[in-house]
Design a protein around this motif. Structure first.
Motif, PDB file in Angstrom:
ATOM      1  N   ASP A 102      30.699  29.973  28.454  1.00  0.00           N
ATOM      2  CA  ASP A 102      29.913  28.765  28.664  1.00  0.00           C
ATOM      3  C   ASP A 102      29.451  28.661  30.115  1.00  0.00           C
ATOM      4  OD1 ASP A 102      31.619  26.903  30.298  1.00  0.00           O
ATOM      5  OD2 ASP A 102      33.004  27.173  28.632  1.00  0.00           O
ATOM      6  N   VAL A 103      28.473  27.811  30.330  1.00  0.00           N
ATOM      7  CA  VAL A 103      27.753  27.765  31.598  1.00  0.00           C
ATOM      8  C   VAL A 103      28.655  27.406  32.774  1.00  0.00           C
ATOM      9  CG1 VAL A 103      27.089  25.336  31.354  1.00  0.00           C
ATOM     10  CG2 VAL A 103      25.621  26.900  32.666  1.00  0.00           C
ATOM     11  N   ARG A 104      29.750  26.719  32.544  1.00  0.00           N
ATOM     12  CA  ARG A 104      30.620  26.316  33.660  1.00  0.00           C
ATOM     13  C   ARG A 104      31.145  27.511  34.436  1.00  0.00           C
ATOM     14  NH1 ARG A 104      35.446  22.683  33.115  1.00  0.00           N
ATOM     15  NH2 ARG A 104      36.121  24.181  31.548  1.00  0.00           N
ATOM     16  N   TYR A 105      31.302  28.648  33.762  1.00  0.00           N
ATOM     17  CA  TYR A 105      31.936  29.803  34.396  1.00  0.00           C
ATOM     18  C   TYR A 105      30.933  30.811  34.961  1.00  0.00           C
ATOM     19  CZ  TYR A 105      36.036  27.842  32.225  1.00  0.00           C
ATOM     20  OH  TYR A 105      37.029  26.983  31.859  1.00  0.00           O
ATOM     21  N   GLU A 106      29.625  30.532  34.806  1.00  0.00           N
ATOM     22  CA  GLU A 106      28.627  31.443  35.345  1.00  0.00           C
ATOM     23  C   GLU A 106      28.664  31.499  36.863  1.00  0.00           C
ATOM     24  OE1 GLU A 106      24.822  30.415  33.849  1.00  0.00           O
ATOM     25  OE2 GLU A 106      25.274  31.017  31.768  1.00  0.00           O
ATOM     26  N   ALA A 107      29.131  30.423  37.503  1.00  0.00           N
ATOM     27  CA  ALA A 107      29.150  30.368  38.964  1.00  0.00           C
ATOM     28  C   ALA A 107      30.378  31.036  39.579  1.00  0.00           C
ATOM     29  CB  ALA A 107      29.080  28.908  39.429  1.00  0.00           C
ATOM     30  N   VAL A 108      31.361  31.410  38.759  1.00  0.00           N
ATOM     31  CA  VAL A 108      32.605  31.975  39.290  1.00  0.00           C
ATOM     32  C   VAL A 108      32.352  33.324  39.955  1.00  0.00           C
ATOM     33  CG1 VAL A 108      34.880  32.884  38.702  1.00  0.00           C
ATOM     34  CG2 VAL A 108      34.073  30.760  37.646  1.00  0.00           C
ATOM     35  N   ARG A 109      32.804  33.451  41.195  1.00  0.00           N
ATOM     36  CA  ARG A 109      32.696  34.714  41.924  1.00  0.00           C
ATOM     37  C   ARG A 109      34.069  35.113  42.479  1.00  0.00           C
ATOM     38  NH1 ARG A 109      28.952  34.553  39.354  1.00  0.00           N
ATOM     39  NH2 ARG A 109      26.752  34.827  39.843  1.00  0.00           N
ATOM     40  N   GLY A 110      34.390  34.658  43.683  1.00  0.00           N
ATOM     41  CA  GLY A 110      35.626  35.072  44.337  1.00  0.00           C
ATOM     42  C   GLY A 110      36.835  34.245  43.929  1.00  0.00           C
ATOM     43  N   ALA A 111      38.000  34.697  44.374  1.00  0.00           N
ATOM     44  CA  ALA A 111      39.251  33.983  44.110  1.00  0.00           C
ATOM     45  C   ALA A 111      40.291  34.455  45.105  1.00  0.00           C
ATOM     46  CB  ALA A 111      39.734  34.244  42.684  1.00  0.00           C
ATOM     47  N   LEU A 112      41.288  33.626  45.320  1.00  0.00           N
ATOM     48  CA  LEU A 112      42.432  34.052  46.131  1.00  0.00           C
ATOM     49  C   LEU A 112      43.677  33.351  45.637  1.00  0.00           C
ATOM     50  CD1 LEU A 112      43.310  31.769  48.525  1.00  0.00           C
ATOM     51  CD2 LEU A 112      41.089  32.436  49.378  1.00  0.00           C
ATOM     52  N   ALA A 113      44.811  34.002  45.856  1.00  0.00           N
ATOM     53  CA  ALA A 113      46.096  33.480  45.404  1.00  0.00           C
ATOM     54  C   ALA A 113      47.132  33.700  46.495  1.00  0.00           C
ATOM     55  CB  ALA A 113      46.528  34.172  44.112  1.00  0.00           C
ATOM     56  N   LEU A 114      47.940  32.684  46.752  1.00  0.00           N
ATOM     57  CA  LEU A 114      48.954  32.735  47.804  1.00  0.00           C
ATOM     58  C   LEU A 114      50.321  32.395  47.212  1.00  0.00           C
ATOM     59  CD1 LEU A 114      49.676  32.895  50.878  1.00  0.00           C
ATOM     60  CD2 LEU A 114      49.285  30.427  50.953  1.00  0.00           C
ATOM     61  N   PRO A 115      51.288  33.316  47.282  1.00  0.00           N
ATOM     62  CA  PRO A 115      52.628  33.023  46.766  1.00  0.00           C
ATOM     63  C   PRO A 115      53.463  32.251  47.778  1.00  0.00           C
ATOM     64  CG  PRO A 115      52.561  35.272  47.574  1.00  0.00           C
ATOM     65  CD  PRO A 115      51.174  34.712  47.751  1.00  0.00           C
ATOM     66  N   GLY A 116      54.407  31.483  47.258  1.00  0.00           N
ATOM     67  CA  GLY A 116      55.361  30.765  48.099  1.00  0.00           C
ATOM     68  C   GLY A 116      56.678  30.648  47.360  1.00  0.00           C
ATOM     69  N   ASP A 120      65.772  30.657  46.491  1.00  0.00           N
ATOM     70  CA  ASP A 120      65.892  32.098  46.693  1.00  0.00           C
ATOM     71  C   ASP A 120      65.399  32.926  45.517  1.00  0.00           C
ATOM     72  OD1 ASP A 120      67.940  31.449  44.998  1.00  0.00           O
ATOM     73  OD2 ASP A 120      69.491  32.545  46.070  1.00  0.00           O
ATOM     74  N   SER A 121      65.074  32.311  44.379  1.00  0.00           N
ATOM     75  CA  SER A 121      64.523  33.083  43.269  1.00  0.00           C
ATOM     76  C   SER A 121      63.325  32.409  42.620  1.00  0.00           C
ATOM     77  CB  SER A 121      65.603  33.338  42.197  1.00  0.00           C
ATOM     78  OG  SER A 121      66.072  32.116  41.661  1.00  0.00           O
ATOM     79  N   GLY A 122      62.940  31.249  43.109  1.00  0.00           N
ATOM     80  CA  GLY A 122      61.808  30.524  42.547  1.00  0.00           C
ATOM     81  C   GLY A 122      60.521  30.853  43.289  1.00  0.00           C
ATOM     82  N   VAL A 123      59.530  31.355  42.562  1.00  0.00           N
ATOM     83  CA  VAL A 123      58.246  31.736  43.143  1.00  0.00           C
ATOM     84  C   VAL A 123      57.160  30.816  42.598  1.00  0.00           C
ATOM     85  CG1 VAL A 123      56.565  33.591  43.460  1.00  0.00           C
ATOM     86  CG2 VAL A 123      58.996  34.136  43.232  1.00  0.00           C
ATOM     87  N   PHE A 124      56.306  30.316  43.474  1.00  0.00           N
ATOM     88  CA  PHE A 124      55.116  29.612  43.008  1.00  0.00           C
ATOM     89  C   PHE A 124      53.892  30.276  43.609  1.00  0.00           C
ATOM     90  CE2 PHE A 124      56.167  27.291  46.933  1.00  0.00           C
ATOM     91  CZ  PHE A 124      54.932  27.177  47.557  1.00  0.00           C
ATOM     92  N   VAL A 125      52.751  30.105  42.952  1.00  0.00           N
ATOM     93  CA  VAL A 125      51.499  30.675  43.442  1.00  0.00           C
ATOM     94  C   VAL A 125      50.439  29.584  43.471  1.00  0.00           C
ATOM     95  CG1 VAL A 125      49.654  32.355  43.067  1.00  0.00           C
ATOM     96  CG2 VAL A 125      52.026  32.983  42.558  1.00  0.00           C
ATOM     97  N   LEU A 126      49.856  29.369  44.644  1.00  0.00           N
ATOM     98  CA  LEU A 126      48.690  28.511  44.791  1.00  0.00           C
ATOM     99  C   LEU A 126      47.454  29.388  44.698  1.00  0.00           C
ATOM    100  CD1 LEU A 126      49.529  26.106  47.769  1.00  0.00           C
ATOM    101  CD2 LEU A 126      49.199  25.478  45.377  1.00  0.00           C
ATOM    102  N   SER A 127      46.479  28.985  43.910  1.00  0.00           N
ATOM    103  CA  SER A 127      45.288  29.819  43.750  1.00  0.00           C
ATOM    104  C   SER A 127      44.044  28.954  43.693  1.00  0.00           C
ATOM    105  CB  SER A 127      45.392  30.663  42.483  1.00  0.00           C
ATOM    106  OG  SER A 127      45.480  29.837  41.338  1.00  0.00           O
ATOM    107  N   VAL A 128      42.923  29.541  44.103  1.00  0.00           N
ATOM    108  CA  VAL A 128      41.635  28.871  44.002  1.00  0.00           C
ATOM    109  C   VAL A 128      40.602  29.853  43.464  1.00  0.00           C
ATOM    110  CG1 VAL A 128      42.020  27.148  45.808  1.00  0.00           C
ATOM    111  CG2 VAL A 128      41.141  29.399  46.431  1.00  0.00           C
ATOM    112  N   THR A 129      39.643  29.332  42.724  1.00  0.00           N
ATOM    113  CA  THR A 129      38.504  30.093  42.215  1.00  0.00           C
ATOM    114  C   THR A 129      37.255  29.564  42.908  1.00  0.00           C
ATOM    115  OG1 THR A 129      39.631  30.251  40.077  1.00  0.00           O
ATOM    116  CG2 THR A 129      37.301  30.835  40.146  1.00  0.00           C
ATOM    117  N   LEU A 130      36.361  30.486  43.321  1.00  0.00           N
ATOM    118  CA  LEU A 130      35.250  30.115  44.191  1.00  0.00           C
ATOM    119  C   LEU A 130      33.899  30.536  43.613  1.00  0.00           C
ATOM    120  CD1 LEU A 130      36.917  31.566  47.404  1.00  0.00           C
ATOM    121  CD2 LEU A 130      37.117  29.219  46.571  1.00  0.00           C
ATOM    122  N   ASP A 131      32.842  29.927  44.146  1.00  0.00           N
ATOM    123  CA  ASP A 131      31.488  30.338  43.769  1.00  0.00           C
ATOM    124  C   ASP A 131      30.911  31.338  44.760  1.00  0.00           C
ATOM    125  OD1 ASP A 131      30.871  28.878  46.032  1.00  0.00           O
ATOM    126  OD2 ASP A 131      29.691  27.343  44.995  1.00  0.00           O
TER     127      ASP A 131
END
Length: 270
Positions: A102-116, A120-131
């Motif tokens: 669908d048209v909402r995803y036509e603008a998707v280009r770059g992305a990045l993800a940062l773990p944190g 001592d065993s719990g991992v989370f990931v912050l991520s963004v999707t970009l145009d």
């Protein structure tokens, strides 16, 4: 304790709202951001989506299922960037197919993800999707929100843990890890997140818990028992953890030109 965290998000509306507000605020600061997501995992449990904003409501689960920056960051513990999310050969299973037609995803280009990490065993990931491809300042913005997310998750875990012993265990682990990070940062002049990544890689290399490695390292450096918060369970490192601490410290204090094990070598920032 990820199960506790996930059920807390299901039943504790203020936590869900707080996490979504953090994502929306961070997304507003990243140029060209179309969506943001927070995923969490712990130990051998598969990561799960905890909160999303914008287009990430579908893109985040798809990355966990088919590959993408989120999955790679969770697996490696390193930031991941891409200029073209759907054409990157690192995750061939994630394509702009009918699922994102669908048209909402036509603008998707770059992305990045940062773990944190919040324990001592719990991992989370912050991520963004970009145009657009990620700009130079995009990762720096996510790093600021990484700390806010970490604090939010720690508060959520401690506030909703059914067993008070879990709270004390978490506090003891965090205290030990912060002491060890401080020692590594001081001797090498590296940033705290690099020291933390080194601790995690060393714990995986030697198959010991990060908390035990941290205490053993502080005791190896100080030559005496490591101070631990009063009223918390005592962390007693075994022989494997003490051996790992000795090896890690030797690697950190080796003279220039001496080869170092893989767990020490800092990985380049994207």
């Amino acid at each position: 304790m990820t199960g506790t965290l996930m059920s807390a998000a299901d039943r504790w509306k203020p936590l869900t709202e707080r996490l979504r507000a953090l994502l929306e605020r961070g997304a507003g600061e990243v140029p060209g951001c179309l969506g943001a997501a927070l995923t969490v995992g712990q130990g051998d449990r598969p990561p799960q989506v905890l909160a999303t904003a914008g287009l990430a409501d579908r893109l985040a689960p798809a990355q966990l299922a088919h590959g993408g920056p989120i999955a790679v960051a969770e697996d490696t513990g390193e930031p991941v960037t891409t200029d073209d999310l759907f054409a990157d050969p690192r995750w061939p299973g994630l394509t702009r197919d009918a699922e994102f037609a669908d048209v909402r995803y036509e603008a998707v280009r770059g992305a990045l993800a940062l773990p944190g990490y919040w324990d001592d065993s719990g991992v989370f990931v912050l991520s963004v999707t970009l145009d657009r491809p990620p700009g130079e300042g995009s990762l720096a913005i996510l790093r600021r929100y990484e700390k806010l997310t970490e604090m939010t998750l720690v508060v959520a875990e401690t506030a909703t843990a059914g067993d008070p012993g879990q709270v004390l265990e978490l506090l003891a682990s965090r205290a030990a890890i912060e002491q060890a990070k401080g020692a590594l940062t001081a001797v090498r002049g590296c940033p705290p997140d690099e020291a933390w990544q080194t601790l995690r890689r060393a714990s995986q290399e030697f198959n010991v818990k990060v908390r035990e490695l941290a205490v053993a390292l502080v005791e190896h450096v100080g030559g005496e028992a490591a101070p631990q918060p009063e009223g918390t369970p005592e962390i007693r490192p075994g022989e494997a953890a003490r051996h790992a601490a000795e090896r890690l410290w030797s690697a950190f204090t080796a003279k220039p030109g001496v080869s170092r094990p893989d767990f020490w070598v800092p990985r380049p920032r994207p």
